[in-house]
Design a protein around this motif. Structure first.
Motif, mmCIF file in Angstrom:
data_model
loop_
_atom_site.group_PDB
_atom_site.id
_atom_site.type_symbol
_atom_site.label_atom_id
_atom_site.label_comp_id
_atom_site.label_asym_id
_atom_site.label_seq_id
_atom_site.Cartn_x
_atom_site.Cartn_y
_atom_site.Cartn_z
ATOM 1 N N MET A 4 0.844 -1.148 0.000
ATOM 2 C CA MET A 4 0.000 0.000 0.000
ATOM 3 C C MET A 4 0.902 1.227 0.000
ATOM 4 N N SER A 5 0.496 2.246 -0.707
ATOM 5 C CA SER A 5 1.253 3.489 -0.673
ATOM 6 C C SER A 5 0.292 4.649 -0.464
ATOM 7 N N TYR A 6 0.804 5.673 0.168
ATOM 8 C CA TYR A 6 0.039 6.880 0.433
ATOM 9 C C TYR A 6 0.815 8.065 -0.093
ATOM 10 N N LYS A 7 0.104 9.091 -0.471
ATOM 11 C CA LYS A 7 0.719 10.340 -0.894
ATOM 12 C C LYS A 7 0.202 11.424 0.030
ATOM 13 N N THR A 8 1.108 12.206 0.564
ATOM 14 C CA THR A 8 0.719 13.286 1.454
ATOM 15 C C THR A 8 1.781 14.368 1.411
ATOM 16 N N THR A 9 1.579 15.404 2.155
ATOM 17 C CA THR A 9 2.560 16.479 2.241
ATOM 18 C C THR A 9 3.413 16.286 3.485
ATOM 19 N N GLU B 33 3.836 18.303 5.829
ATOM 20 C CA GLU B 33 3.103 18.808 6.994
ATOM 21 C C GLU B 33 2.147 17.772 7.566
ATOM 22 N N ARG B 34 1.571 16.922 6.721
ATOM 23 C CA ARG B 34 0.586 15.941 7.179
ATOM 24 C C ARG B 34 1.177 14.572 7.462
ATOM 25 N N ARG B 35 2.460 14.383 7.185
ATOM 26 C CA ARG B 35 3.090 13.076 7.363
ATOM 27 C C ARG B 35 2.940 12.529 8.783
ATOM 28 N N PRO B 36 3.154 13.314 9.844
ATOM 29 C CA PRO B 36 2.999 12.750 11.196
ATOM 30 C C PRO B 36 1.588 12.216 11.457
ATOM 31 N N GLU B 37 0.585 12.902 10.968
ATOM 32 C CA GLU B 37 -0.796 12.447 11.158
ATOM 33 C C GLU B 37 -1.047 11.143 10.408
ATOM 34 N N VAL C 72 -1.625 5.122 10.298
ATOM 35 C CA VAL C 72 -1.182 3.813 9.798
ATOM 36 C C VAL C 72 -0.784 2.908 10.958
ATOM 37 N N HIS C 73 -0.035 3.426 11.904
ATOM 38 C CA HIS C 73 0.403 2.607 13.042
ATOM 39 C C HIS C 73 -0.776 2.148 13.903
ATOM 40 N N PRO D 190 4.771 -1.951 11.555
ATOM 41 C CA PRO D 190 4.526 -1.809 10.123
ATOM 42 C C PRO D 190 5.693 -1.099 9.437
ATOM 43 N N GLU D 191 5.929 -1.468 8.188
ATOM 44 C CA GLU D 191 6.976 -0.815 7.415
ATOM 45 C C GLU D 191 6.551 0.613 7.105
#
Length: 64
Positions: free
Chosen positions: A1-6, A8-12, A17-18, A26-27
Motif C-alpha cells: 500500500m502506498s500513500y501520498k501526502t505532504t 506537513e501531514r506526514r505525522p498524522e 497507519v500505526h 509496520p513498514e
C-alpha cells in the motif's frame, strides 16, 4: 500500500497507519519527491488540503 501526502501531514498519516495496521511494526518508508508531473503534484497538494478538514481515518477513496 502506498500513500501520498505532504510533509506537513506526514505525522498524522504515520500515526493513523500505526494505529490501524495489523503488524506490531509496520513498514514505514518516506521517499522525497524530486520531480514529477506538475498537474499530478498540484492534485496531490489540493486533495490533501481539501481532506485536511476531516481526520484521516474517516476519508474514503484514492491514495493519500
Amino acid at each position: 500500500m502506498s500513500y501520498k501526502t505532504t510533509v506537513e501531514r506526514r505525522p498524522e498519516l504515520q500515526s493513523s497507519v500505526h494505529q490501524k495496521h495489523g503488524y506490531e511494526v509496520p513498514e514505514w518508508i518516506t521517499l522525497p519527491v524530486t520531480g514529477g508531473s506538475d498537474a499530478h503534484l498540484s492534485w496531490v497538494v489540493g486533495i490533501v488540503d481539501v481532506r485536511h478538514r476531516r481526520p484521516l481515518h474517516t476519508q474514503e477513496g484514492g491514495s493519500r
